[in-house]
Write a protein that holds these residues in place. Structure first.
Motif, PDB file in Angstrom:
ATOM      1  N   LEU A 161       0.831  -1.202   0.000  1.00  0.00           N
ATOM      2  CA  LEU A 161       0.000   0.000   0.000  1.00  0.00           C
ATOM      3  C   LEU A 161       0.865   1.251   0.000  1.00  0.00           C
ATOM      4  N   GLY A 162       1.954   1.249   0.767  1.00  0.00           N
ATOM      5  CA  GLY A 162       2.842   2.410   0.793  1.00  0.00           C
ATOM      6  C   GLY A 162       3.441   2.707  -0.561  1.00  0.00           C
ATOM      7  N   GLU A 163       3.860   1.663  -1.303  1.00  0.00           N
ATOM      8  CA  GLU A 163       4.411   1.874  -2.631  1.00  0.00           C
ATOM      9  C   GLU A 163       3.353   2.409  -3.593  1.00  0.00           C
ATOM     10  N   VAL A 164       2.135   1.928  -3.461  1.00  0.00           N
ATOM     11  CA  VAL A 164       1.053   2.402  -4.318  1.00  0.00           C
ATOM     12  C   VAL A 164       0.736   3.866  -4.014  1.00  0.00           C
ATOM     13  N   VAL A 165       0.726   4.239  -2.747  1.00  0.00           N
ATOM     14  CA  VAL A 165       0.468   5.636  -2.386  1.00  0.00           C
ATOM     15  C   VAL A 165       1.547   6.542  -2.948  1.00  0.00           C
ATOM     16  N   ARG A 166       2.817   6.123  -2.822  1.00  0.00           N
ATOM     17  CA  ARG A 166       3.907   6.951  -3.349  1.00  0.00           C
ATOM     18  C   ARG A 166       3.804   7.096  -4.863  1.00  0.00           C
ATOM     19  N   TYR A 167       3.439   6.014  -5.534  1.00  0.00           N
ATOM     20  CA  TYR A 167       3.267   6.120  -6.983  1.00  0.00           C
ATOM     21  C   TYR A 167       2.116   7.066  -7.335  1.00  0.00           C
ATOM     22  N   ALA A 168       1.008   6.947  -6.615  1.00  0.00           N
ATOM     23  CA  ALA A 168      -0.132   7.829  -6.883  1.00  0.00           C
ATOM     24  C   ALA A 168       0.254   9.294  -6.679  1.00  0.00           C
ATOM     25  N   GLN A 169       1.059   9.567  -5.660  1.00  0.00           N
ATOM     26  CA  GLN A 169       1.520  10.939  -5.431  1.00  0.00           C
ATOM     27  C   GLN A 169       2.449  11.388  -6.548  1.00  0.00           C
ATOM     28  N   TRP A 170       3.325  10.492  -7.017  1.00  0.00           N
ATOM     29  CA  TRP A 170       4.225  10.828  -8.119  1.00  0.00           C
ATOM     30  C   TRP A 170       3.432  11.186  -9.363  1.00  0.00           C
ATOM     31  N   ARG A 171       2.333  10.457  -9.607  1.00  0.00           N
ATOM     32  CA  ARG A 171       1.515  10.722 -10.797  1.00  0.00           C
ATOM     33  C   ARG A 171       0.947  12.145 -10.777  1.00  0.00           C
ATOM     34  N   THR A 172       0.659  12.663  -9.594  1.00  0.00           N
ATOM     35  CA  THR A 172       0.022  13.978  -9.503  1.00  0.00           C
ATOM     36  C   THR A 172       1.029  15.114  -9.363  1.00  0.00           C
ATOM     37  N   GLN A 173       2.304  14.777  -9.190  1.00  0.00           N
ATOM     38  CA  GLN A 173       3.319  15.804  -8.989  1.00  0.00           C
ATOM     39  C   GLN A 173       3.701  16.476 -10.301  1.00  0.00           C
ATOM     40  N   ASN A 174       4.230  17.679 -10.161  1.00  0.00           N
ATOM     41  CA  ASN A 174       4.833  18.367 -11.301  1.00  0.00           C
ATOM     42  C   ASN A 174       6.246  17.822 -11.489  1.00  0.00           C
ATOM     43  N   HIS A 175       6.516  17.235 -12.646  1.00  0.00           N
ATOM     44  CA  HIS A 175       7.835  16.652 -12.904  1.00  0.00           C
ATOM     45  C   HIS A 175       8.773  17.631 -13.595  1.00  0.00           C
ATOM     46  N   GLY A 176       8.285  18.846 -13.808  1.00  0.00           N
ATOM     47  CA  GLY A 176       9.159  19.889 -14.322  1.00  0.00           C
ATOM     48  C   GLY A 176       9.332  19.835 -15.826  1.00  0.00           C
ATOM     49  N   THR A 177      10.133  20.742 -16.302  1.00  0.00           N
ATOM     50  CA  THR A 177      10.477  20.824 -17.726  1.00  0.00           C
ATOM     51  C   THR A 177      11.991  20.718 -17.864  1.00  0.00           C
ATOM     52  N   PRO A 178      12.472  20.202 -18.998  1.00  0.00           N
ATOM     53  CA  PRO A 178      13.927  20.077 -19.165  1.00  0.00           C
ATOM     54  C   PRO A 178      14.627  21.419 -18.979  1.00  0.00           C
ATOM     55  N   VAL A 179      15.737  21.388 -18.266  1.00  0.00           N
ATOM     56  CA  VAL A 179      16.487  22.632 -18.034  1.00  0.00           C
ATOM     57  C   VAL A 179      17.176  23.033 -19.336  1.00  0.00           C
ATOM     58  N   ARG A 180      16.925  24.253 -19.764  1.00  0.00           N
ATOM     59  CA  ARG A 180      17.522  24.786 -20.984  1.00  0.00           C
ATOM     60  C   ARG A 180      17.923  26.235 -20.741  1.00  0.00           C
ATOM     61  N   PRO A 181      18.912  26.486 -19.880  1.00  0.00           N
ATOM     62  CA  PRO A 181      19.326  27.871 -19.631  1.00  0.00           C
ATOM     63  C   PRO A 181      19.950  28.497 -20.870  1.00  0.00           C
ATOM     64  N   ALA A 182      19.745  29.804 -21.039  1.00  0.00           N
ATOM     65  CA  ALA A 182      20.448  30.519 -22.113  1.00  0.00           C
ATOM     66  C   ALA A 182      21.937  30.393 -21.845  1.00  0.00           C
ATOM     67  N   LEU A 183      22.680  29.871 -22.808  1.00  0.00           N
ATOM     68  CA  LEU A 183      24.043  29.437 -22.526  1.00  0.00           C
ATOM     69  C   LEU A 183      25.031  30.584 -22.372  1.00  0.00           C
ATOM     70  N   ARG A 184      25.008  31.524 -23.303  1.00  0.00           N
ATOM     71  CA  ARG A 184      26.040  32.557 -23.277  1.00  0.00           C
ATOM     72  C   ARG A 184      25.419  33.882 -23.694  1.00  0.00           C
ATOM     73  N   GLU A 185      25.622  34.882 -22.876  1.00  0.00           N
ATOM     74  CA  GLU A 185      25.007  36.187 -23.121  1.00  0.00           C
ATOM     75  C   GLU A 185      25.483  36.755 -24.453  1.00  0.00           C
ATOM     76  N   GLY A 186      24.498  37.213 -25.250  1.00  0.00           N
ATOM     77  CA  GLY A 186      24.818  37.829 -26.527  1.00  0.00           C
ATOM     78  C   GLY A 186      25.110  36.861 -27.649  1.00  0.00           C
ATOM     79  N   VAL A 187      25.002  35.538 -27.375  1.00  0.00           N
ATOM     80  CA  VAL A 187      25.292  34.514 -28.387  1.00  0.00           C
ATOM     81  C   VAL A 187      24.134  33.518 -28.385  1.00  0.00           C
ATOM     82  N   SER A 188      23.699  33.120 -29.555  1.00  0.00           N
ATOM     83  CA  SER A 188      22.636  32.116 -29.617  1.00  0.00           C
ATOM     84  C   SER A 188      23.136  30.797 -29.036  1.00  0.00           C
TER      85      SER A 188
END
Length: 934
Positions: free
Chosen positions: A656-683
């Motif tokens: 039951l504990g594993e199922v609860v943790r999975y259910a919580q994972w399903r509802t969580q925000n998993h974020g977006t891939p990190v894509r920082p602007a690499l270098r100022e003034g350069v694409s």
């Protein structure tokens, strides 16, 4: 070995040798397979045949002219490449007609037909702007099957490895298919019409969209490939009809299992002692058993072949399956890679032969395939008793594990939709089956018993996507997943043993330790709804049991709702009804644990019936541990709802504990891939191109790698927006003072040797030195100390301007042969050095992954105002970690990187020192191209 290639005066880190690593087997849109490889000079005849079989329209769209034959000079140019400035890939299949040197049915791979070509020619060699013209030609019969998009992925990957950053192409406007391939690939594409021709420019830097496109196409093709196997209705068994060898016993077992339960499968039998030239023309002999057919009918086609024979006969059988319609072969027998180098070569030949014939391979040493799809029940297995129909999909690598899992399923009455045993998983793996199960309407829960993860990056990507819609439960043989059974081809890894745990956690899967736990969780997920939260109500038959269950619930990270009220198993019906109604009242709890163990009186089913009816009525997640009940018993059924029963209360609560943790994972925000602007003034594209050019110029041929000096490290880090704090290396006190005057006071002084650089306790560090006199004294003292502590007779010092005071952290990245880039984080000092208090992540990371890594170390409170200290700028720290993850993902040549220390102040994070080692890159297990194991 050929000399390394050069572009101008730049010595490139690759040669003009035939790049065997570019060879790959691929799956097309219809689920069939073909082979992609670099072109060779001896392909001239095949290329001419390919050209001459193309339609007039296809020829015109490729060459902008009606060209009946390729002129000899042009043909020679097409097949003569250096694999650097000029490269070409061809998709090949066995020739439809035998060549003069090969009779039909003769051993050996024989002649090949080219069915697709992709080529590039470099037109601009300027470093950082290397551009190539690209062209494609796809066989008329395969147009619309996705071969063009596959070849684009593969030629783009090859070009990136050779430092090409951009493709250009000229396409006729009416060639909408080719324009669609470019447009739909997900790369950054520009196009314009000029003098009746569309000029296309494609930036080869991967984008989120191109990765998404690749993953979607990969999912569809691999799922369809598995669908072709699992929907088979006509199965050919190739193996000895009688005798006592292992292969003979395997073949007999398949026949016996099929006779006991044929499902919806027609079994055709062929003894390997029969000489067969063509399955469509030769009778197969043998008696026709109930539900069996013969392959003597010229019109008969087969969907799947099951083979039990020595390796040489398996290879011969696979070659002879051409033209039968078979979508795959299940190899039951062993004797392949586990037999040594010769066996490895035989397995490679098996894959090459099967894939070029358009077939997938299940095995060797497979237990077979089973499905319970209504109207299409497949029986191609050694299992004498097929599991009952259900909603669980089961994948197992080894045959013994499949036997155990199938027996457990039957004993619990759980029921399966599909069972696949991959054996040594030379080809079909858990990744393929997960692709299929994602859209399979008959499967709600996925169970995997894995002995090895041959491609953990791909596993993580696919499992994460699948777990968003269906639970995935995984057992990995060996606690750390480091067991490599005979016959399995797995890359070596130097990653920490807990890396596997991180990959599974990052994927959102539930990890079980054994088959028992696997089925415990599966029976909850298959028959109970996901709980809305972690509040647990307890119903127990005695106070001691209630206390025990409450403790187990708390230990599982769940919350006990109210004091558990004991309810005797012999209580009257009205008392049982009242207790159950209170427990299942609206909002009372999210899940229920029921434990009933009568001590003296025999068990009655009054509590079981009341609980089953309440669970069915309310949809409340429920688990039960009752004496004499196990699995999915009828006593705990109400209508279509069944409540799982467990042998012990601890098992029930853990599941039951594993199922609860999975259910919580399903509802969580998993974020977006990190894509920082690499270098100022350069694409970002330009910044990546600068990094790639710099790596090419710095990379040596030493397989152990090249360690960059601080100037080169500073330049490379700057391409990813990481500023390395300035420093100077000195050898005398006067030089130290001169460096301080240049950098600005106050300064820090460190012994340059890595062993003492961070050891303030050994006199290796002096901070906040404000004037020349103190600096000279400290330098003399440190040089003396270094001479006594280090073997080097002439120690060096490092002078550095003081950075803002903050929490010292360490960020590292290592390119692992199995996992690819592995990024780690820790709070510097004893937590890392003595306690290994480090978190890990496998890029690409999301912003949520990065945040979890920073907060996941036990020493993390030091970053958040521990004991009254000012809180550190965690956002700036996460930005550093994100940039390192992007850099590690982009550069497979980045053998190792260490930023130590990273001083995280109240505002900002300063990278004070970097150690970077580059080495020639190995192809990653999950490169940016679709390919089968090879």
């Amino acid at each position: 070995m050929d000399e390394p290639a050069r572009v101008g005066s730049v010595r490139l880190p690759y040669s003009t040798e035939y790049p065997v690593e570019w060879e790959a087997d691929v799956v097309l849109r219809d689920g069939s397979t073909t082979h992609v490889r670099p072109i060779r000079p001896d392909d001239a005849d095949a290329l001419q045949r390919f050209h001459m079989t193309q339609s007039e329209r296809s020829t015109y769209l490729r060459f902008f002219a009606a060209l009946q034959r390729i002129p000899d000079r042009m043909l020679t140019q097409f097949v003569t490449v250096d694999h650097v400035r000029r490269a070409a890939l061809v998709a090949v299949r066995p020739a439809q007609e035998p060549g003069p040197d090969q009779a039909q049915g003769q051993d050996g791979p024989g002649r090949e037909d080219i069915v697709g070509v992709a080529r590039y020619d470099v037109t601009d060699d300027r470093p950082g702007r290397r551009t190539a013209e690209v062209a494609f030609n796809i066989a008329d019969a395969l147009q619309g099957q996705g071969l063009g998009s596959v070849l684009l992925e593969h030629i783009a990957a090859a070009a990136r490895e050779r430092g090409v950053h951009r493709f250009i192409a000229e396409v006729l406007p009416q060639n909408r298919a080719m324009l669609g391939v470019f447009r739909e690939a997900g790369y950054a594409v520009e196009q314009h019409l000029d003098d009746g021709v569309v000029s296309v420019s494609v930036d080869l830097d991967p984008t989120d969209r191109s990765r998404e496109v690749m993953a979607d196409r990969e999912h569809r093709t691999e799922a369809r490939s598995m669908q072709g196997l699992l929907s088979a209705k006509r199965v050919l068994l190739v193996g000895p009809a009688q005798g006592g060898t292992v292969d003979e016993l395997l073949a007999a077992r398949v026949r016996e299992a099929h006779a006991a339960d044929p499902g919806d499968t027609e079994l055709l039998v062929l003894g390997t002692e029969v000489t067969w030239a063509d399955l469509g023309q030769v009778g197969l002999g043998g008696e026709r058993a109930a539900g069996e057919g013969t392959a003597g009918d010229e019109t008969a086609e087969i969907d799947l072949a099951v083979i039990a024979a020595p390796p040489e006969e398996v290879l011969d059988a696979v070659r002879r399956l051409r033209g039968t319609g078979a979508r795959g072969v299940v190899v039951l027998s062993a004797g392949w890679a586990e037999a040594g180098p010769d066996g490895v070569a035989r397995r490679r030949e098996l894959l090459r032969t099967a894939h070029t014939e358009g077939m997938r391979v299940v095995g060797p040493a497979s237990y077979g395939l089973l499905t319970n799809v209504p109207g299409a029940r497949l029986r191609a297995s050694l299992a004498l008793t097929a599991p009952r129909p259900g909603r669980v999909g089961l994948f197992s690598q080894s045959a013994p594990a499949a036997v155990t899992a199938a027996a457990t399923v039957n004993r619990r009455g759980l029921g399966l939709s599909t069972m696949v045993s991959a054996g040594h998983r030379a080809d079909v793996s858990g990744n393929d089956v997960m692709q299929y199960w994602q859209d399979d309407p008959h499967t709600d829960v996925v169970c995997l018993y894995l002995e090895t993860l041959g491609n953990p990056r791909k596993f993580s990507r696919i499992a994460r996507r699948l777990a968003q819609v269906k639970p995935v439960i995984v057992v990995v043989a060996g606690r750390h997943g480091s067991v490599v059974p005979p016959g399995h081809a797995v890359r070596a890894t130097r990653a920490p043993r807990r890396m596997l745990d991180e990959v599974l956690r990052q994927s959102g899967v539930i990890r079980a330790e054994n088959t028992h736990q696997l089925m415990d969780v599966a029976q909850v997920l298959a028959h109970q709804p996901l709980p809305a939260g972690g509040r647990v109500g307890i119903l127990a038959s005695s106070p001691s049991l209630a206390a025990l269950v409450a403790d187990a619930v708390a230990a599982a990270g769940l919350t006990v709702v109210g004091p558990p009220e004991p309810l005797s198993a012999s209580a009257p019906d009205d008392e049982i009804a009242a207790a159950v109604d209170a427990l299942y009242a609206p909002g009372a709890c999210d899940a229920v644990v029921v434990v009933s163990v009568p001590v003296v009186l025999p068990r009655t089913d009054a509590i079981a019936r009341a609980v089953a009816q309440a669970a069915a009525r309310t949809g409340r997640t429920t688990v039960v541990s009752a004496l004499g009940l196990h699995g999915m018993p009828d006593e705990l059924a109400a209508g279509e709802i069944r409540i799982p029963a467990f042998s012990t209360p601890e098992d029930a609560v853990w599941a039951l504990g594993e199922v609860v943790r999975y259910a919580q994972w399903r509802t969580q925000n998993h974020g977006t891939p990190v894509r920082p602007a690499l270098r100022e003034g350069v694409s970002d594209g330009a910044a990546r191109a600068q990094a790639r050019t710099l790596v090419e110029s710095l990379l040596g041929q030493d397989p152990d790698g090249t360690v960059l000096d601080q100037a080169a490290a500073t330049e490379l880090l700057a391409c990813y927006g990481l500023a390395l704090w300035g420093s100077r290396t000195v050898r005398t006190p006067d030089d130290a003072v001169a460096a301080a005057e240049e950098l600005g006071w106050p300064v820090a002084l460190k012994i340059a040797a890595p062993a003492l650089r961070h050891r303030a306790d050994l006199g290796g560090v002096r901070l906040d030195i404000a004037d020349a006199e103190d600096l000279r004294e400290d330098a003399e003292r440190m040089l003396t100390a270094a001479s006594s502590l280090l073997p080097a007779p002439d120690p060096a010092l490092e002078v550095q301007a003081m950075a803002p005071t903050g929490v010292a952290c360490v960020v590292r990245s290592v390119e692992d042969e199995l996992f690819g880039p592995v990024v780690s984080f820790g709070v510097a000092g004893d937590a890392v050095d003595l306690l290994d208090d480090v978190t890990h992540g496998v890029p690409p990371l999301t912003d949520v992954d990065v945040s979890r890594m920073v907060r996941g170390v036990r020493a993390a409170p030091r970053l958040f105002g521990y004991q009254g200290a000012p809180a550190a700028d965690v956002d700036a720290l996460e930005d550093v970690l994100a940039r390192v993850s992007v850099m590690a993902e982009d550069l497979p040549e980045l053998a190792s990187l260490e930023l130590y220390p990273v001083a995280v102040a109240e505002r900002g994070a300063s990278v004070l020192h970097a150690t970077i080692r580059l080495r020639p890159a190995e192809r990653r297990t999950d490169a940016l191209r679709r390919a089968l194991p090879g």
